[in-house]
Design an enzyme around this catalytic site. Structure first.
Site, PDB file in Angstrom:
ATOM      1  N   PHE D 117       0.843  -1.186   0.000  1.00 28.71           N
ATOM      2  CA  PHE D 117       0.000   0.000   0.000  1.00 28.71           C
ATOM      3  C   PHE D 117       0.876   1.233   0.000  1.00 28.71           C
ATOM      4  O   PHE D 117       2.023   1.181   0.427  1.00 28.71           O
ATOM      5  CB  PHE D 117      -0.923  -0.018   1.227  1.00 28.71           C
ATOM      6  CG  PHE D 117      -2.380   0.091   0.861  1.00 28.71           C
ATOM      7  CD1 PHE D 117      -2.990  -0.899   0.121  1.00 28.71           C
ATOM      8  CD2 PHE D 117      -3.141   1.178   1.258  1.00 28.71           C
ATOM      9  CE1 PHE D 117      -4.339  -0.810  -0.228  1.00 28.71           C
ATOM     10  CE2 PHE D 117      -4.485   1.280   0.922  1.00 28.71           C
ATOM     11  CZ  PHE D 117      -5.085   0.291   0.183  1.00 28.71           C
ATOM     12  N   GLN D 231      -7.570  14.830   2.887  1.00 28.61           N
ATOM     13  CA  GLN D 231      -6.822  14.018   1.939  1.00 28.61           C
ATOM     14  C   GLN D 231      -7.506  13.912   0.582  1.00 28.61           C
ATOM     15  O   GLN D 231      -8.691  13.607   0.491  1.00 28.61           O
ATOM     16  CB  GLN D 231      -6.654  12.608   2.505  1.00 28.61           C
ATOM     17  CG  GLN D 231      -5.913  11.669   1.577  1.00 28.61           C
ATOM     18  CD  GLN D 231      -5.481  10.410   2.296  1.00 28.61           C
ATOM     19  OE1 GLN D 231      -6.269   9.513   2.540  1.00 28.61           O
ATOM     20  NE2 GLN D 231      -4.223  10.359   2.686  1.00 28.61           N
ATOM     21  N   HIS D 233      -7.499  11.704  -2.698  1.00 31.20           N
ATOM     22  CA  HIS D 233      -7.052  10.400  -3.196  1.00 31.20           C
ATOM     23  C   HIS D 233      -6.766  10.559  -4.678  1.00 31.20           C
ATOM     24  O   HIS D 233      -7.583  11.093  -5.417  1.00 31.20           O
ATOM     25  CB  HIS D 233      -8.139   9.353  -2.958  1.00 31.20           C
ATOM     26  CG  HIS D 233      -7.635   7.947  -3.117  1.00 31.20           C
ATOM     27  ND1 HIS D 233      -7.171   7.463  -4.306  1.00 31.20           N
ATOM     28  CD2 HIS D 233      -7.508   6.932  -2.223  1.00 31.20           C
ATOM     29  CE1 HIS D 233      -6.782   6.200  -4.139  1.00 31.20           C
ATOM     30  NE2 HIS D 233      -6.978   5.863  -2.883  1.00 31.20           N
ATOM     31  N   LEU D 243     -14.243   5.968  -6.048  1.00 32.26           N
ATOM     32  CA  LEU D 243     -12.835   5.604  -5.847  1.00 32.26           C
ATOM     33  C   LEU D 243     -12.386   4.383  -6.639  1.00 32.26           C
ATOM     34  O   LEU D 243     -13.108   3.397  -6.730  1.00 32.26           O
ATOM     35  CB  LEU D 243     -12.624   5.310  -4.353  1.00 32.26           C
ATOM     36  CG  LEU D 243     -11.224   4.847  -3.954  1.00 32.26           C
ATOM     37  CD1 LEU D 243     -10.250   5.994  -4.025  1.00 32.26           C
ATOM     38  CD2 LEU D 243     -11.235   4.243  -2.574  1.00 32.26           C
TER      39      LEU D 243
HETATM   40  C1  LIG Z   1     -14.192   4.959  -0.926  1.00 32.74           C
HETATM   41  C2  LIG Z   1     -13.380   4.834   0.312  1.00 32.74           C
HETATM   42  C3  LIG Z   1     -12.401   3.841   0.404  1.00 32.74           C
HETATM   43  C4  LIG Z   1     -11.648   3.709   1.560  1.00 32.74           C
HETATM   44  N1  LIG Z   1     -10.697   2.729   1.610  1.00 32.74           N
HETATM   45  C5  LIG Z   1      -9.982   2.579   2.743  1.00 32.74           C
HETATM   46  C6  LIG Z   1      -9.016   1.537   2.852  1.00 32.74           C
HETATM   47  O1  LIG Z   1      -8.826   0.761   1.936  1.00 32.74           O
HETATM   48  N2  LIG Z   1      -8.328   1.424   3.987  1.00 32.74           N
HETATM   49  C7  LIG Z   1      -8.544   2.250   5.049  1.00 32.74           C
HETATM   50  O2  LIG Z   1      -7.899   2.057   6.058  1.00 32.74           O
HETATM   51  N3  LIG Z   1      -9.450   3.241   4.970  1.00 32.74           N
HETATM   52  C8  LIG Z   1     -10.171   3.414   3.849  1.00 32.74           C
HETATM   53  N4  LIG Z   1     -11.086   4.427   3.774  1.00 32.74           N
HETATM   54  C9  LIG Z   1     -11.366   5.236   4.940  1.00 32.74           C
HETATM   55  C10 LIG Z   1     -12.286   4.507   5.889  1.00 32.74           C
HETATM   56  O3  LIG Z   1     -13.112   3.638   5.190  1.00 32.74           O
HETATM   57  C11 LIG Z   1     -13.172   5.446   6.680  1.00 32.74           C
HETATM   58  O4  LIG Z   1     -12.393   6.374   7.290  1.00 32.74           O
HETATM   59  C12 LIG Z   1     -13.922   4.697   7.744  1.00 32.74           C
HETATM   60  O5  LIG Z   1     -14.657   3.659   7.183  1.00 32.74           O
HETATM   61  C13 LIG Z   1     -14.842   5.579   8.558  1.00 32.74           C
HETATM   62  O6  LIG Z   1     -15.539   4.751   9.467  1.00 32.74           O
HETATM   63  P1  LIG Z   1     -16.398   5.336  10.639  1.00 32.74           P
HETATM   64  O7  LIG Z   1     -16.903   4.178  11.431  1.00 32.74           O
HETATM   65  O8  LIG Z   1     -15.643   6.366  11.334  1.00 32.74           O
HETATM   66  O9  LIG Z   1     -17.592   6.063   9.918  1.00 32.74           O
HETATM   67  P2  LIG Z   1     -18.722   5.540   8.893  1.00 32.74           P
HETATM   68  O10 LIG Z   1     -18.515   4.156   8.446  1.00 32.74           O
HETATM   69  O11 LIG Z   1     -18.836   6.588   7.861  1.00 32.74           O
HETATM   70  O12 LIG Z   1     -19.998   5.520   9.788  1.00 32.74           O
HETATM   71  C14 LIG Z   1     -20.603   6.676  10.254  1.00 32.74           C
HETATM   72  C15 LIG Z   1     -21.836   6.261  11.002  1.00 32.74           C
HETATM   73  O13 LIG Z   1     -22.383   7.377  11.658  1.00 32.74           O
HETATM   74  C16 LIG Z   1     -23.748   7.462  11.400  1.00 32.74           C
HETATM   75  N5  LIG Z   1     -24.147   8.853  11.469  1.00 32.74           N
HETATM   76  C17 LIG Z   1     -23.548   9.929  10.930  1.00 32.74           C
HETATM   77  N6  LIG Z   1     -24.232  11.033  11.211  1.00 32.74           N
HETATM   78  C18 LIG Z   1     -25.288  10.665  11.959  1.00 32.74           C
HETATM   79  C19 LIG Z   1     -26.374  11.359  12.553  1.00 32.74           C
HETATM   80  N7  LIG Z   1     -26.539  12.667  12.433  1.00 32.74           N
HETATM   81  N8  LIG Z   1     -27.285  10.639  13.250  1.00 32.74           N
HETATM   82  C20 LIG Z   1     -27.172   9.303  13.369  1.00 32.74           C
HETATM   83  N9  LIG Z   1     -26.162   8.606  12.831  1.00 32.74           N
HETATM   84  C21 LIG Z   1     -25.233   9.284  12.138  1.00 32.74           C
HETATM   85  C22 LIG Z   1     -23.918   6.852  10.049  1.00 32.74           C
HETATM   86  O14 LIG Z   1     -25.229   6.380   9.860  1.00 32.74           O
HETATM   87  C23 LIG Z   1     -22.927   5.712  10.118  1.00 32.74           C
HETATM   88  O15 LIG Z   1     -23.502   4.599  10.744  1.00 32.74           O
HETATM   89  C24 LIG Z   1     -11.853   4.580   2.633  1.00 32.74           C
HETATM   90  C25 LIG Z   1     -12.824   5.565   2.546  1.00 32.74           C
HETATM   91  C26 LIG Z   1     -13.572   5.710   1.395  1.00 32.74           C
HETATM   92  C27 LIG Z   1     -14.582   6.779   1.318  1.00 32.74           C
END
Ligand SMILES: Cc1cc2nc3c(=O)[nH]c(=O)nc-3n(C[C@H](O)[C@H](O)[C@H](O)COP(=O)(O)OP(=O)(O)OC[C@H]3O[C@@H](n4cnc5c(N)ncnc54)[C@H](O)[C@@H]3O)c2cc1C
Ligand code: SF4
Ligand code: F3S
Ligand code: FES
Lengths: 248, 132, 124, 597
Positions: D117, D231, D233, D243
């Site tokens: 990576f 960031q 990408h 992506l």
């Molecule tokens: C396309 C893409 C590819 C990626 N690939 C990688 C990778 O290969 N490796 C890596 O390490 N990282 C990767 N990342 C980054 C990583 O996936 C994210 O940073 C990570 O998944 C975020 O997870 P999270 O649990 O913080 O938030 P999320 O998975 O975004 O979850 C947020 C949660 O909060 C809830 N929520 C938000 N606002 C509210 C509200 N007002 N009321 C109630 N609920 C709410 C949503 O419903 C959801 O359940 C990638 C990101 C993207 C976008």
């Protein structure tokens, strides 16, 4: 840049607002410059510029979150990966997924489906428990391949919209949840097979399926849920006769 | 006020007659041909139990053009049954893993269909051979 | 979450297995059987004159192996058709489930019993 | 208003929220846990992560190497004590996921397989084909159903925190299905609401990634840290921003300009070798690759796509169909379905798009925010591991490592916390509900919120893009202030209760504007170039003397935030030159020689 000679595409969308409308009816929208849009993008354009009250679910726009299932020209599809350029010319019909209660416009009830997923013990019941310190289990690529396609289900429910037996019996466990069941039953690390099988011996379990097979045809992720259901019909049938030989 | 009132669209009663479900209905009906052929055999068994005259009448029926047409129709329907039966077969069994990847369902269907053809052929050849 | 909403074990497996057995048998041997009894034998193609003679047929039906073959083929073919017809009639909402079952599984059961009776009547 | 009482409230059911819920349930089986998400948990944007999650597992790899890559990649703005803890916890967490069933890709002998990576010296990215986040999220969600004490509130939109006596004590939520409000009171609250990439125009994020949790904490006085680091990408679909995972390059893909030239060798990332080399060329870090694109674009060496975007090409043809099918099936499917081209035969036009918010709600190493009883984990938080630029595959690890810490810490906090006085606090919930209703029902001046959102996204891209100028950032700040004013002029088309997504979008915009402002103001204040924050107006160099510090944006109602700075924890890695490619290897060699001599 939007093309100046842009084509206009007509979308016929089934609208329903509870409390206001007695029954759903079609609304028509014209979207300019839509030929390179996905159906989702066209809906977003309508919502942003023409009618903010149009309601639908979406999030990832890349066919992986499973939110945006709807009937497009009568077929269950993901709106984000269905492109207007690939549809036959003429008006495009957009309706909520078949076989589900409509909550509003294109938004359908999902609670029943979630309950079904929860009902089949969707987690590993380890064959030989291990601590993290003992490291990962081994699983060969062949053992992975045995359940891999079933683990690809994005819970989009398109298969439910296509399955006529689910249409007849909303309590039928249905193809998507069965794919999840088989995902765990086929996993070399798991020992919960019998417990899960015992949840689907009834008429609302596998026995509502008549092997129509269309669930697998509409699945956007090649999960082959029909295989999951019918393979477990075989399993359930054998269990029917062999259960007395089983030692608990 | 704050209550959702989901609308249940009535499911069409004749879905089985419409695309894409029509093919499924036709497939299911091909099972009737199987039973139909069973009925022909049953009639033979009954005739046999009733004595030589009755049996002779049955044989005359088999030789009649009506019977030949009927059997041609049954054969066509049963062949359709064979085709679709082996299309569903891979759905009813666990994945066959060869090496690292599952065997394609099309391959399973093809192999099974060929096997079935061989079975029927063997039956015919053996019958002809034994009878000789 | 609470345990799964389990409904009672269905008895469908009985009919389904009979259906499956009939389907497999007919898929493997159906075309061959139809060719033999529907075309080769009545037309005398490739088969001797006496193939369809009363004595020959009777001998076959009196032989235990022959009896078994007749029973299996006729009964299972009926069960196969019965299951498929039942499900299709159900899809068509052709009538109450009990009535449909009588018209399909019922017929298959009667035929099965009749075949056994006839085979016994024909004797050994 | 319906009220619920619970011990631990988790807002967000993505990777971080689910991991926190499971950790809390395991830490104290008697604890009641409420898990709120505005979408079904498996729709959370973790689902979209493709490439994988880092964790040291190969024998020739080491925690130190992972530590160094992370700190180096973050341009030394990482808190090194936190990074050290993080890298030590990654692998156990990945193994835990494996035990829960995550279908990690395997080597022929059944051992875990890892891939290269960007910015990682040694292959240590665990992957499940190119659906890693999808499988992690589904595994966590499904596993979470095992715990009856986790009570889910699916499709419940959180409006605001309930804070009393300097302590977070719950949240007000609204059910989109009915429009009904409820108050969930809790002894401890965890925010796991994900990132805020949607404030930019082209981005890889789902529609739900609107920074809600960041804004909620921010408005209650919790600073947002390092918000200027956003960031880009380098390989995204022009137009939509969808992506193409870094795994494309990890598996050996090339980036070429319109002349078919592997231009990265011109930007200190060479030499261009046929086989991928770690921390060089296409496997350089994301900030550098995105910056190189910008330069190529300026030099006119990009192509223009039908969407009117400039782009370079991602070349995967030499990988062959079989490898694409095995390792990058989703990528191939996306290219075929969305762009009508097969990467086995054709070049894929790609360009940078906003991907990840390095900054977020400030927390300590235990995920505790300065507000008592409030914890934050996942992309919405800034626990200190990403610094000025996150390394790909460090974020999924963050979700599990710190999601777990948050769950355990919240349980600990809740045990000692005094009971909530629900009777009194319900008024706060009612006030939040009234505020939300006011936005829905306001007469306004006929302004459409979609117009505001587009203007916000455009100005963020212009002022806070890959390269930044003081004047442009100032314009962005001004524009955002204007948009906040205009929010009062918005008139909604829809004033109904049931599935009023018009209303939800407006509420999200309200959050987004605050988060965007924190980003733009923090960017304007940072007068140096570091990681993802690159300036072209006299501050092109990193300035450790003045800016080896975390920015902290403090909310001020009706005014621009106050920006202050906090210290960066440096333990064993002194700030050095951040070099990749051949130069990077030379420096490393020199360092080794130096220590050996
Ligand atoms: C396309 C893409 C590819 C990626 N690939 C990688 C990778 O290969 N490796 C890596 O390490 N990282 C990767 N990342 C980054 C990583 O996936 C994210 O940073 C990570 O998944 C975020 O997870 P999270 O649990 O913080 O938030 P999320 O998975 O975004 O979850 C947020 C949660 O909060 C809830 N929520 C938000 N606002 C509210 C509200 N007002 N009321 C109630 N609920 C709410 C949503 O419903 C959801 O359940 C990638 C990101 C993207 C976008
Ligand atoms: S099996 Fe396929 S169609 Fe059904 S829910 Fe899963 S992904 Fe969707
Ligand atoms: S369409 Fe329905 S009937 Fe069975 S094979 Fe699929 S679940
Ligand atoms: S928006 Fe996620 S599947 Fe379509």
């Amino acid at each position: 840049m939007p093309d100046p000679a842009k084509k206009t595409i007509e979308l016929r969308i089934l609208r329903y607002q509870p409390g206001v409308d007695a029954a759903p009816s079609f609304g028509t929208f014209e979207v300019a410059g839509a030929e390179n849009m996905s159906v989702l993008e066209a809906l977003q354009t309508i919502k942003d510029t023409l009618d903010g009250s149009l309601s639908f679910r979406w999030s990832c726009r890349m066919a992986v979150c499973g939110s945006c299932g709807m009937m497009i020209n009568g077929e269950p599809k993901l709106a984000c990966s269905t492109f207007l350029r690939d549809l036959p010319p003429g008006p495009v019909t957009v309706e909520p997924l078949n076989n589900f209660p409509i909550e509003r416009d294109l938004v359908i009830s999902v609670g029943g489906f979630v309950k079904k997923i929860e009902s089949i013990y969707p987690y590993i019941m380890p064959k030989e428990p291990k601590t993290v310190e003992q490291g990962p289990y081994r699983q060969t690529p062949a053992q992975l391949a045995a359940y891999e396609s079933f683990s690809d289900c994005i819970n989009c429910m398109l298969c439910y919209a296509a399955c006529p037996q689910f249409g007849e019996n909303p309590d039928f466990i249905g193809p998507g949840a069965m794919a999840l069941l088989q995902r765990y039953n086929g996993d070399s690390r798991d020992a919960g097979r019998q417990k899960r099988l015992d949840t689907i011996h009834g008429e609302n379990g596998v026995w509502s399926c008549t092997a129509v097979g269309i669930c697998s045809e509409v699945c956007p992720k090649s999960v082959d849920p029909a295989n999951a259901v019918n393979q477990n019909k075989t399993n359930s049938a054998f269990d029917f006769f062999l259960r007395f030989l089983r030692k608990e | 006020m704050n209550e959702s009132r989901p609308y249940r669209r009535p499911a069409p009663k004749d879905w089985w007659a419409k695309a894409p479900y029509r093919a499924y209905t036709v497939r299911e009906m091909s099972g009737l041909a199987v039973a139909g052929y069973g009925a022909v055999l049953f009639a033979g068994l009954y005739s046999l139990s009733q004595g030589p005259e009755s049996w002779a009448a049955y044989v005359r029926f088999l030789q009649s053009p009506v019977s030949l047409l009927l059997h041609a129709a049954l054969l066509a329907a049963v062949l359709y049954h064979v085709k679709t039966w082996f299309q569903i077969l891979p759905k009813t069994m666990p994945k066959l893993i060869l090496g690292r990847a599952p065997v394609a369902q099309r391959t399973i269907t093809r192999v099974a269909t060929i096997f079935a053809g061989a079975c029927s052929l063997a039956l015919v050849l053996i019958t002809l051979g034994v009878a000789r | 979450m609470t345990g799964p909403a389990r409904d009672n074990r269905s008895i469908s497996p009985i009919f389904w297995l009979l259906f499956g057995a009939g389907g497999m048998l007919s898929a493997l041997f159906g075309p061959g059987l139809i060719l033999i009894t529907g075309f080769f034998a009545p037309l005398g193609v490739g088969l001797p004159e006496n193939f369809l003679s009363y004595d020959h047929a009777l001998a076959f039906a009196q032989n235990p192996v022959g009896k078994l073959a007749v029973l299996v083929v006729v009964a299972l073919f009926f069960w196969h058709g019965a299951e498929r017809l039942f499900l299709t009639l159900k899809d068509m909402k052709a009538g109450p489930s009990l009535l449909l079952k009588l018209c399909t599984y019922g017929v298959a059961a009667v035929v099965t019993a009749a075949v056994i009776a006839l085979l016994l009547a024909i004797g050994f | 208003m319906e009220t619920f009482e619970t011990d631990i409230l988790i807002v967000g059911a993505g990777g971080a929220g689910l991991r926190a819920a499971i950790a809390a349930a395991e830490a104290d089986p008697a604890a009641r846990i409420a898990l709120v998400s505005k979408v079904l948990p498996m729709r959370s944007h973790t689902v979209a992560a493709e490439g994988g999650s880092a964790g040291v597992i190969q024998s020739h790899d080491s925690l130190d190497a992972h530590f160094n890559d992370t700190v180096h990649g973050g341009d030394w703005l990482c808190d090194q004590d936190v990074v050290e803890f993080f890298v030590s916890r990654c692998t156990p967490e990945l193994i835990q996921l494996e035990h829960w069933g995550c279908p990690w890709s395997r080597k022929p002998d059944g051992q875990i397989n890892v891939r290269a990576f960007g910015g990682m010296k040694i292959e240590r990215t665990w992957f499940a084909a190119d659906r890693s986040g999808f499988h992690i999220l589904h595994t966590l969600f499904q596993t979470s159903t095992k715990y009856p004490q986790i009570r889910r509130f699916d499709e419940a939109f959180c409006l605001d925190l309930i804070v009393d006596g300097g302590r977070a004590q719950g949240a007000t939520v609204m059910s989109p299905a009915t429009g009904a409000f409820s108050a969930i009171f809790a002894r401890a609250v965890i925010l796991a609401t994900g990132g805020a990439g949607r404030v930019f125009r082209q981005n890889t994020n789902g529609g739900i990634v609107t920074g809600d949790g960041m804004a909620m904490a921010y408005r209650h006085g919790v600073p947002l840290r390092d918000m200027e680091f956003v960031q880009y990408h380098p390989t995204c679909m022009p137009g939509s921003g969808v992506l193409f995972s870094e795994a494309c390059r990890g598996e050996g893909g090339y980036l070429v300009n319109k002349d078919g030239y592997r231009y990265l060798q011109d930007y200190g990332l060479g030499p261009a070798t046929t086989e991928p080399r770690n921390k060089a060329m296409e496997l350089g870090p994301r900030d550098r690759l995105s910056q190189a694109f910008w330069q190529e674009d300026r030099k006119g060496r990009t192509v223009t796509t039908p969407q009117g975007e400039s782009a370079v090409y991602l070349d995967l043809r030499h990988l062959g169909l079989a490898k694409l099918k095995e390792r990058l099936p989703l990528i191939r499917g996306l290219a075929m379905e969305f762009m009508g081209l097969d990467p086995a035969e054709a070049l894929i036009p790609v360009r940078p798009a906003v991907h990840y918010t390095m900054g977020g709600i400030v927390t300590d190493i235990h995920t505790a925010t300065p507000l008592a009883g409030l914890f934050a984990a996942g992309e919405c938080s800034s626990v200190g591991i990403h610094g000025a630029n996150r390394l790909g595959s460090n974020s999924l690890g963050e979700l599990t490592v710190f999601g777990r810490v948050a769950g355990e810490q919240a349980v600990k906090f809740a045990k000692d916390a005094p009971a909530v006085d629900a009777g009194r606090l319900v008024d706060q919930a009612k006030a939040s509900a009234a505020k939300a209703l006011a936005l829905r029902d306001q007469k306004g001046g006929g302004e459409r919120h979609s117009v505001l959102r587009k203007e916000m996204a455009a100005t963020m891209e212009k002022g806070c893009g890959i390269y930044r100028l003081g004047t442009e950032m100032q314009e962005t700040c001004d524009k955002l202030a204007e948009l906040k004013q205009r929010l009062g002029q918005v008139t909604l088309d829809d004033r109904s209760d049931i599935w009023n997504t018009d209303w939800i979008a407006a509420l999200e915009l309200d959050y987004q504007l605050d988060v965007a402002e924190a980003m733009a103001q923090s960017a304007l204040a940072r007068k140096e170039s570091r990681g993802a924050h690159q300036r072209l107006d006299g501050f092109e160099k990193r300035d450790d003397e003045n800016f080896l510090a975390h920015s902290l944006a403090h909310y001020r109602a009706g005014a621009a935030p106050d920006i202050t700075y906090g210290p960066v924890t440096i333990t064993k890695s002194k700030p050095g030159a951040r070099a990749y490619g051949a130069l990077g290897e030379q420096l490393e060699q020199a360092k080794k020689d130096g220590t050996h001599a």
